[in-house]
Scaffold this active site. Structure first.
Site, mmCIF file in Angstrom:
data_model
loop_
_atom_site.group_PDB
_atom_site.id
_atom_site.type_symbol
_atom_site.label_atom_id
_atom_site.label_comp_id
_atom_site.label_asym_id
_atom_site.label_seq_id
_atom_site.Cartn_x
_atom_site.Cartn_y
_atom_site.Cartn_z
ATOM 1 N N GLU A 137 0.930 -1.037 -0.161
ATOM 2 C CA GLU A 137 -0.013 0.349 -0.185
ATOM 3 C C GLU A 137 0.913 1.372 -0.179
ATOM 4 O O GLU A 137 0.816 2.046 0.564
ATOM 5 C CB GLU A 137 -1.005 0.125 1.119
ATOM 6 C CG GLU A 137 -2.283 -0.882 1.206
ATOM 7 C CD GLU A 137 -2.856 -0.981 2.231
ATOM 8 O OE1 GLU A 137 -3.018 -0.478 3.374
ATOM 9 O OE2 GLU A 137 -4.099 -1.284 2.462
ATOM 10 N N GLU A 189 -6.705 -7.745 0.073
ATOM 11 C CA GLU A 189 -6.776 -7.700 1.335
ATOM 12 C C GLU A 189 -8.636 -7.335 1.985
ATOM 13 O O GLU A 189 -9.729 -6.958 0.937
ATOM 14 C CB GLU A 189 -6.309 -6.612 2.142
ATOM 15 C CG GLU A 189 -4.810 -6.883 2.459
ATOM 16 C CD GLU A 189 -4.108 -5.460 3.600
ATOM 17 O OE1 GLU A 189 -4.530 -5.220 3.786
ATOM 18 O OE2 GLU A 189 -2.676 -5.391 2.883
HETATM 19 C C1 GAL Z 1 -3.931 -2.442 5.314
HETATM 20 C C2 GAL Z 1 -2.592 -3.131 5.605
HETATM 21 C C3 GAL Z 1 -2.298 -3.757 6.302
HETATM 22 C C4 GAL Z 1 -3.287 -3.644 7.774
HETATM 23 C C5 GAL Z 1 -4.348 -3.805 6.792
HETATM 24 C C6 GAL Z 1 -5.708 -3.801 8.294
HETATM 25 O O1 GAL Z 1 -4.249 -1.412 4.946
HETATM 26 O O2 GAL Z 1 -1.865 -2.896 4.200
HETATM 27 O O3 GAL Z 1 -1.310 -3.812 6.564
HETATM 28 O O4 GAL Z 1 -2.662 -2.809 8.022
HETATM 29 O O5 GAL Z 1 -4.461 -2.333 6.554
HETATM 30 O O6 GAL Z 1 -7.136 -3.544 8.195
#
Ligand code: GAL
Length: 675
Positions: free
Chosen positions: A153, A310
């Site tokens: 990110e 994710e």
């Molecule tokens: C994303 C990030 C992850 C984790 C996640 C939590 O933005 O890539 O490492 O922090 O959020 O929601």
């Protein structure tokens, strides 16, 4: 027709999550493997935040633990989306004064959280490149390796930096763009407010200023900041590419993320992926947020599926109130991603932490024992279902409608000191909402993209528009396309300079009109808009239009613009260009657009009650119909004309299908051309 999966080493849809074994003793790793197999996990993103564990000091690397984990994965038939681990530098690197990012007030970030580095720090660059070289050399032939995951990110926490290193880099970026200081002075309009530069060394990033900073400088700084991070990504990509010429490379995006021009970024990687976090407490908004994020990520790499890299199984930890997804919602959201073109469903993270800042963030394996965990049960069920959806792998979403998005236009529109406060996303989201609610597939495109595949292109609030892009939109219209744009579009060029002599400059001929002056409306103020016998309501904006060939479809009914055009249509070449001089509420816009689009035969794949999402993916002659019930009550659907097998149940789908609340069906259509 056969399609290679996105990651050639894998089969079927991808399933898994961020795996952070360094947070756990080895004894847990073995259990992880067992649980991953039970859940049907076939891909994990590994090593994202491992830099400190991989490199205890400048000269020493410790790969033994990662070797072991990679071997374990391979032995268990699980592939690795191996991260380059550059997302969070180790503490020892902060001894170098150029490492930390500096904000506009001169405050420097320290280590102790994550992503604190300055994108232009030579120290960061040197150590990141060295680490990636080591990783690439060590794991390039590892049987578990299926993809490279660059950084994480980019820009999420630090998207801009004003440090001395960044200032130097900004100057050299400007020298490349403008060549001479004269050209820079001209581009930035520095004759205004005594901002003229006589020496490159006086040029700064837009730090804290007394009042409005120079807008062209601010816009260039946005461009530079996106490029500075992209440059880091490309640096890593080149190292990886050299070591493994055919291994797919990605970096995870964040949907509509203003700081990074993802259209430029997507060109540099092999497949796109994003991290989707809809708020479970705002279900309606959440569905739209996820849908448009999927549509954007898919559109960034036309002709390829994307990956949902994710999401969370249950709840995050970073909202004011972190609502938990009720049973079934995680499944529905996962299958929504697949419906809109994703070939994978991954989570942050595999195992819920017990220490650190994210210990209250949900995971595939929660704090509760897996055998007694509702979440883990759903994780296993979803894994099994995704296996059944393997035939969908490699299929694509086809759209006849597109919405233009342009990062420079976004950045420029939202710079201060404008006629009124316009948010780019408000306009983009409103049109996406319209198409989404009608179950019409929609892409997001750049204004300079090849638009031939589309019948209708909507280009809202395209405040900054280059001459070339305006030509492209005009060619689309002349070639038979329907273009819809609205107020405050085509106002400035790429230097953020107004093209005076009648707005909207380069679009005048396309739209067949010119605009003399604007009358923005107060927040609660409205204008009547008369269209035939109908009365709609305009908000935010009104203006004085002089038609030059455009037909007036609607007029303002009150205020200083009374009887002047509010909506126009211009027939041009084989196509037409429509223009909205005010903002309509969703219902009014829908009513008007339904009429406008009626001749185009843009039918949804299936008529469904509101709250039921319908999408189609196709691959050669095969078509997959996704039906997703986002409502909290059952939905009855008429599938009489859609014979096929529901891949989730393995049964022929019945003509009168009842989807339970949050229910999903994925129909492999029999009559392939039947939709
Ligand atoms: C994303 C990030 C992850 C984790 C996640 C939590 O933005 O890539 O490492 O922090 O959020 O929601």
């Amino acid at each position: 027709m056969s399609y290679l999966p996105l990651l050639p080493k894998t089969h079927g849809l991808l399933y898994g999550g961020d795996y952070n074994p360094e947070q756990w003793p080895k004894s847990v790793w073995k259990q992880d493997m067992k649980l991953m197999r039970a859940a049907g996990v076939n891909l994990v993103s590994i090593g994202i935040f491992s830099w400190a564990k991989l490199q205890p000091n400048e000269k020493t690397y410790t790969f033994d633990w990662l070797d072991e984990v990679m071997d374990l994965l391979a032995a268990n038939g699980i592939h690795a989306d191996l991260a380059t681990a550059t997302a969070s530098p180790p503490a020892w690197m902060s001894r170098y004064p150029d490492l930390g990012a500096m904000d506009a007030n001169g405050v420097v970030c320290t280590h102790g959280s994550r992503q604190h580095y300055s994108p232009s720090s030579p120290t960061y660059r040197k150590f990141a490149a060295a680490l990636v070289r080591k990783l690439a050399a060590r794991y390039r032939k590892h049987p578990a390796l299926a993809a490279w995951h660059i950084n994480n990110e980019y820009g999420c926490h630090v998207a801009e930096c004003h440090s001395p290193a960044s200032t130097t880099a900004f100057r050299s970026w400007l020298k490349t763009r403008y060549g001479t200081l004269d050209a820079l002075n001209d581009a930035w309009g520095t004759a205004f407010w005594s901002q003229y530069y006589h020496d490159w060394n006086d040029v700064l990033t837009p730090r804290k200023t007394a009042t409005f900073p120079n807008p062209a400088q601010s816009l260039d700084f946005r461009r530079f900041s996106s490029d500075a991070l992209l440059d880091l990504c490309k640096m890593e990509r080149d190292i990886l590419r050299k070591a493994t010429p055919t291994m797919p490379i990605t970096t995870n995006f964040m949907g509509f993320f203003k700081p990074l021009d993802y259209q430029a970024w997507a060109k540099e990687i092999d497949f796109t992926c994003w991290d989707s976090y809809p708020d479970p407490l705002e279900t309606g908004a959440g569905v739209l947020y996820a849908a448009r994020g999927h549509d954007l990520t898919r559109s960034l790499k036309p002709g390829r599926p994307f990956v949902l890299m994710e999401q969370v199984t249950s709840h995050v930890n970073w909202r004011q109130v972190n609502g938990t997804k009720p049973p079934g919602l995680m499944r529905l959201q996962s299958l929504q991603a697949v419906a809109r073109g994703s070939d994978g469903v991954l989570f942050f993270q595999w195992r819920q932490s017990v220490r650190g800042a994210e210990k209250f963030h949900g995971a595939m394996v929660q704090h509760a024992p897996p055998t007694q965990s509702r979440v883990f049960r759903e994780v296993c069920e979803l894994g099994a279902e995704l296996k059944k959806l393997a035939p969908v792998t490699g299929s694509l979403v086809r759209s006849r409608v597109a919405i233009v998005i342009d990062w420079a236009a976004w950045w420029a529109l939202e710079l201060p000191s404008k006629p009124t406060d316009l948010r780019y996303e408000d306009a983009i989201h409103q049109f996406h909402r319209y198409f989404y609610k009608r179950n019409l597939a929609v892409d997001f495109v750049a204004p300079g993209a090849d638009l031939q595949a589309y019948a209708v292109v909507v280009a809202p609030q395209l405040y900054l528009l280059t001459k070339e892009d305006a030509k492209n939109l005009d060619a689309f219209v002349r070639g038979g396309g329907t273009l819809l744009t609205n107020f405050f579009s085509g106002i400035v060029d790429e230097k953020e300079q107004i093209i005076a002599g009648g707005y909207p400059a380069h679009l005048r001929k396309t739209l067949g009109l010119w605009v003399e002056e604007w009358f923005p409306l107060a927040e609660k103020e409205t204008r009547k808009v008369r269209i035939g016998k109908n009365k709609l309501q305009g908000r935010t904006w009104s203006e004085v239009i002089h038609p030059e060939g455009a037909e007036v479809l609607a007029t303002f009914g009150d205020g200083p613009v009374r009887d002047l055009p509010a909506i126009t249509r211009h027939a041009r070449g084989k196509g037409q260009a429509l223009y909205l001089a005010t903002r309509l509420d969703d219902n009014d816009l829908a009513e008007w657009m339904d009429d406008l689009l009626a001749p185009f035969d843009l039918r949804p794949p299936l008529t469904a009650p509101s709250g039921v999402e319908v999408a189609v993916r196709e691959k050669g002659e095969e078509r997959f119909l996704f039906l997703l019930n986002h409502r909290d009550k059952p939905a009855q659907l008429n599938l009489a004309e859609h014979n096929g097998i529901d891949l989730l149940t393995g049964q022929p789908v019945s003509a009168k299908l009842v989807l339970p609340p949050l229910g999903v069906a994925v129909v492999a259509l029999k009559n392939q051309r039947g939709v």
